[in-house]
Design a protein around this motif. Structure first.
Motif, PDB file in Angstrom:
ATOM      1  N   GLU A  68       0.824  -1.194   0.000  1.00  0.00           N
ATOM      2  CA  GLU A  68       0.000   0.000   0.000  1.00  0.00           C
ATOM      3  C   GLU A  68       0.867   1.257   0.000  1.00  0.00           C
ATOM      4  O   GLU A  68       1.903   1.310   0.668  1.00  0.00           O
ATOM      5  N   CYS A  69       0.423   2.229  -0.762  1.00  0.00           N
ATOM      6  CA  CYS A  69       1.141   3.510  -0.784  1.00  0.00           C
ATOM      7  C   CYS A  69       0.555   4.402   0.315  1.00  0.00           C
ATOM      8  O   CYS A  69      -0.566   4.207   0.757  1.00  0.00           O
ATOM      9  N   GLU A  70       1.354   5.393   0.758  1.00  0.00           N
ATOM     10  CA  GLU A  70       0.868   6.312   1.798  1.00  0.00           C
ATOM     11  C   GLU A  70      -0.383   7.060   1.357  1.00  0.00           C
ATOM     12  O   GLU A  70      -1.214   7.460   2.168  1.00  0.00           O
ATOM     13  N   CYS A  71      -0.516   7.227   0.030  1.00  0.00           N
ATOM     14  CA  CYS A  71      -1.654   7.984  -0.485  1.00  0.00           C
ATOM     15  C   CYS A  71      -2.926   7.135  -0.517  1.00  0.00           C
ATOM     16  O   CYS A  71      -4.015   7.642  -0.774  1.00  0.00           O
ATOM     17  N   GLY A  72      -2.765   5.822  -0.234  1.00  0.00           N
ATOM     18  CA  GLY A  72      -3.918   4.929  -0.291  1.00  0.00           C
ATOM     19  C   GLY A  72      -3.933   4.081  -1.553  1.00  0.00           C
ATOM     20  O   GLY A  72      -4.668   3.112  -1.659  1.00  0.00           O
ATOM     21  N   GLY A 101       5.308   2.994  -8.923  1.00  0.00           N
ATOM     22  CA  GLY A 101       4.238   2.756  -9.875  1.00  0.00           C
ATOM     23  C   GLY A 101       2.866   3.205  -9.410  1.00  0.00           C
ATOM     24  O   GLY A 101       1.861   2.934 -10.051  1.00  0.00           O
ATOM     25  N   CYS A 102       2.823   3.918  -8.283  1.00  0.00           N
ATOM     26  CA  CYS A 102       1.529   4.454  -7.827  1.00  0.00           C
ATOM     27  C   CYS A 102       1.213   5.712  -8.640  1.00  0.00           C
ATOM     28  O   CYS A 102       2.121   6.384  -9.146  1.00  0.00           O
ATOM     29  N   ALA A 103      -0.051   6.016  -8.721  1.00  0.00           N
ATOM     30  CA  ALA A 103      -0.467   7.190  -9.487  1.00  0.00           C
ATOM     31  C   ALA A 103       0.109   8.485  -8.894  1.00  0.00           C
ATOM     32  O   ALA A 103       0.317   9.463  -9.610  1.00  0.00           O
ATOM     33  N   CYS A 104       0.378   8.479  -7.580  1.00  0.00           N
ATOM     34  CA  CYS A 104       0.878   9.703  -6.930  1.00  0.00           C
ATOM     35  C   CYS A 104       2.334   9.981  -7.301  1.00  0.00           C
ATOM     36  O   CYS A 104       2.851  11.064  -7.024  1.00  0.00           O
ATOM     37  N   GLY A 105       2.994   8.968  -7.894  1.00  0.00           N
ATOM     38  CA  GLY A 105       4.357   9.196  -8.358  1.00  0.00           C
ATOM     39  C   GLY A 105       5.427   8.915  -7.318  1.00  0.00           C
ATOM     40  O   GLY A 105       6.614   8.990  -7.605  1.00  0.00           O
TER      41      GLY A 105
HETATM   42 ZN   LIG Z   1       0.700   6.827  -3.883  1.00  0.00          ZN
END
Ligand SMILES: [Zn+2]
Length: 463
Positions: A68-72, A101-105
Motif C-alpha cells: 500500500e502507498c501512503e496515499c492509499g 508505480g503508484c499514481a501519486c508518483g
Molecule cells: Zn501513492
C-alpha cells in the motif's frame, strides 16, 4: 542488548589475526600500542560498515508483489535498488527492495521506512555526534575534530546542517511549550500532571550581543555596517550548599565570612533573539515546566535592565527580586575610581559604601553617592540606579533568608551560550543560524541533549 560473548571473542580473535597479518606483510618494525589501536579502529569501522550493509540487505524478508502507498493507492515491486547512507562507520551502500508505480508518483523502500533511514543522508546514529562538534566548535574546526574521532570525513556543510537540525528540534520543543502554556486547555492539562514543586527556585535573565552579517548587498548598504542583535538568555536553577570538603580556597574564605557557600544546580537554560514580549512567553513557558509558578519561593537575580524586571513583574509578580550583588558593588568601585585621586580616601569611601550595601543600607549608599554627584558623573548616574532598585538590594535580608545574591549562573550561561561559540574567530552569523546553534547549546548545557537525540532519530519518519 545482550550479545553472545563467545562469538564476539571469536570475532576478536579473527580480527587480531587480520591485523597481525597486515603488519607482517607491510614489514613494519616498531609497532607501538597506538599503531595497533588505530589499525584496530580502522578495521572495526570497516566491519561495522560491512555488518550494517549486510543487516539492511537481509532486512527485506519475504517480498510482496504489491504494497500500500501512503496515499492509499498501490505500489508495485520494481527491483532491488541501491541506497547510500552516512553512518557512524562511514559511507554504506546497500541494496533493498523498492516499490513504485503508484499514481501519486512516489516510491518506497520498506527497509528504509522500517529503520527510519533517509537515503543519501546522515543516519540518526551519526547525526548527534556531528551536531555535538558543531555546538562546541566553529563548523570547519568541528569537521577536523570529527575526522580524528570518526576516521572519515564529513563536510563543513554537513556539520552546519546537523547542528542546526538539533537547534531546530529545540526550537520546536520551545514552541510547543509556549503554545501549551498560552492557552487554558494546555495549562489545565499541565495542572493534572504530577509536576515537581520546588521549594526555592531561582531565575535569572540576561542578554549578550551577537554580530549579524548582512545577507546581501542591499542589506549591507542599508545597514552600512555590521548589525548587533541581543541574544536573550534565561536560566532556571536551584541552589545548595557546597560541602566544606569540596570548597575551593576562595569558597573557604567566603564560608568563613558568610557562614555558607551556595552553588547552583539543575540549571535549565533557554534563549532566543526576540523582542522582550516574545521572550516573555518563553520565560513563562519554561518557568511552568520547572514549577516556577508553584515554587514556595521564587527568586530572580538579575543585573538590573528594565525590560527584565518588567517581564518578571508581568509573569511572576510575587517573585523576590534581587539585583546581582556583583553588579551593584562594582558600580561603587567605578565611582570611587572616578571620584577620588587619593588612594586612602578612595579606599575609605569604597569600604564604607560597600559595607553599607552589603548590609542592605541602600539609603546610606545613595547618600554617599549624592555627596560625590558634583565631582563624579558616575555617582550622579548611580543615584537613580540605587533609588530604583532599593528594595532589590536588601542584601542583609536576602542573606539572612539564605538566598543566593549573585547572578553568576546567568553570566556564565551567556558566556557559554553566546561568547564561547557565537563569537569564535571567523564566525559569521545570520539571525536564524545563531539562534539555532544557541538553542542546541542550551539543550546540551541543561542536560536535555538526549531528548533532542531521540527526537532526531524520528526525523525522517516525521517529515
Ligand atoms: Zn501513492
Amino acid at each position: 542488548m545482550k550479545y553472545n560473548i563467545e562469538k564476539i571473542n571469536e570475532i576478536g580473535k579473527m580480527l587480531a589475526e587480520v591485523v597481525e597479518a597486515a603488519i607482517q606483510t607491510e614489514g613494519e618494525a616498531d609497532v607501538l600500542i597506538g599503531d595497533l589501536e588505530l589499525a584496530l579502529r580502522e578495521s572495526l569501522r570497516e566491519i561495522g560498515g560491512s555488518a550494517l550493509k549486510r543487516f539492511l540487505e537481509n532486512a527485506d524478508g519475504e517480498l510482496a508483489a504489491e504494497m500500500e502507498c501512503e496515499c492509499g493507492g498501490k505500489l508495485k515491486y520494481q527491483r532491488r535498488r541501491a541506497a547510500t547512507i552516512w553512518s557512524v562507520f562511514g559511507k554504506v551502500v546497500y541494496q533493498r527492495a523498492y516499490y513504485a508505480g503508484c499514481a501519486c508518483g512516489k516510491g518506497q523502500a520498506p527497509v528504509d521506512k522500517r529503520y527510519g533511514i533517509e537515503p543519501g543522508k546522515v543516519t540518526a546514529g551519526l547525526a548527534p555526534l556531528i551536531a555535538l562538534s558543531g555546538i562546541h566548535k566553529a563548523f570547519e574546526e568541528g569537521r577536523k575534530w570529527l575526522k580524528e574521532y570518526l576516521l572519515f570525513e564529513v563536510s563543513e556543510n554537513t556539520v552546519r546542517a546537523e547542528t542546526q537540525k538539533m537547534g531546530e528540534l529545540q526550537r520546536q520543543a520551545d514552541t510547543k511549550l509556549v503554545k501549551e502554556t498560552q492557552d487554558e486547555t494546555g495549562l489545565q492539562k499541565r495542572e493534572r500532571s504530577q509536576l515537581p514543586t520546588p521549594d526555592i527556585l531561582y531565575g535569572s535573565i540576561d542578554a549578550a550581543k551577537v554580530r549579524i552579517e548582512p545577507r546581501d548587498e542591499q542589506e549591507k548598504a542599508l545597514e552600512k555596517c555590521e548589525m548587533w542583535r541581543d541574544m536573550k538568555v534565561g536560566c532556571w536553577y536551584e541552589a545548595d550548599a557546597v560541602p566544606p570538603r569540596q570548597q575551593s580556597v576562595r569558597q573557604k574564605d567566603k564560608a568563613q565570612r558568610e557562614g555558607i557557600v551556595l552553588r547552583a544546580k539543575n540549571q535549565q537554560y533557554f534563549c532566543d533573539i526576540e523582542q522582550a514580549e516574545e521572550f516573555g512567553k518563553l520565560l513563562w513557558a519554561t518557568g511552568c515546566a520547572v514549577g516556577a509558578d508553584r515554587a514556595r519561593i521564587l527568586v530572580f537575580i538579575c543585573d538590573g535592565a528594565v525590560w527584565i524586571w518588567n517581564l518578571i513583574d508581568h509573569y511572576f509578580p510575587n517573585a523576590i527580586q534581587i539585583v546581582d550583588w556583583y553588579h551593584a558593588a562594582d558600580r561603587l568601585k567605578r565611582i570611587a575610581e572616578e571620584a577620588f585621586s587619593q588612594a586612602d580616601e578612595r579606599r575609605a569611601w569604597l569600604e564604607q559604601s560597600t559595607e553599607d550595601l552589603w548590609q542592605g543600607r541602600v539609603e546610606a549608599v545613595i547618600e554617599a553617592c549624592q555627596l560625590l554627584a558634583k565631582k563624579s558623573n558616575l555617582a550622579k548616574q548611580a543615584l537613580l540606579y540605587y533609588a530604583n532598585n532599593t528594595e532589590r538590594m536588601r542584601y542583609a535580608q536576602f542573606r539572612a533568608a539564605g538566598y543566593l545574591i549573585g547572578s553568576g549562573v546567568i553570566e556564565s550561561g551567556c558566556k557559554q551560550i553566546v561568547t564561547q561559540r557565537l563569537k569564535l574567530p571567523g564566525a559569521q552569523w545570520q539571525v536564524e543560524g545563531a539562534v539555532l546553534v544557541a538553542k542546541a547549546r542550551t539543550a546540551w548545557m541543561s542536560g536535555n541533549w538526549n531528548k533532542l537525540v531521540s527526537a532526531r532519530s524520528f526525523l525522517p519518519l516525521a517529515t
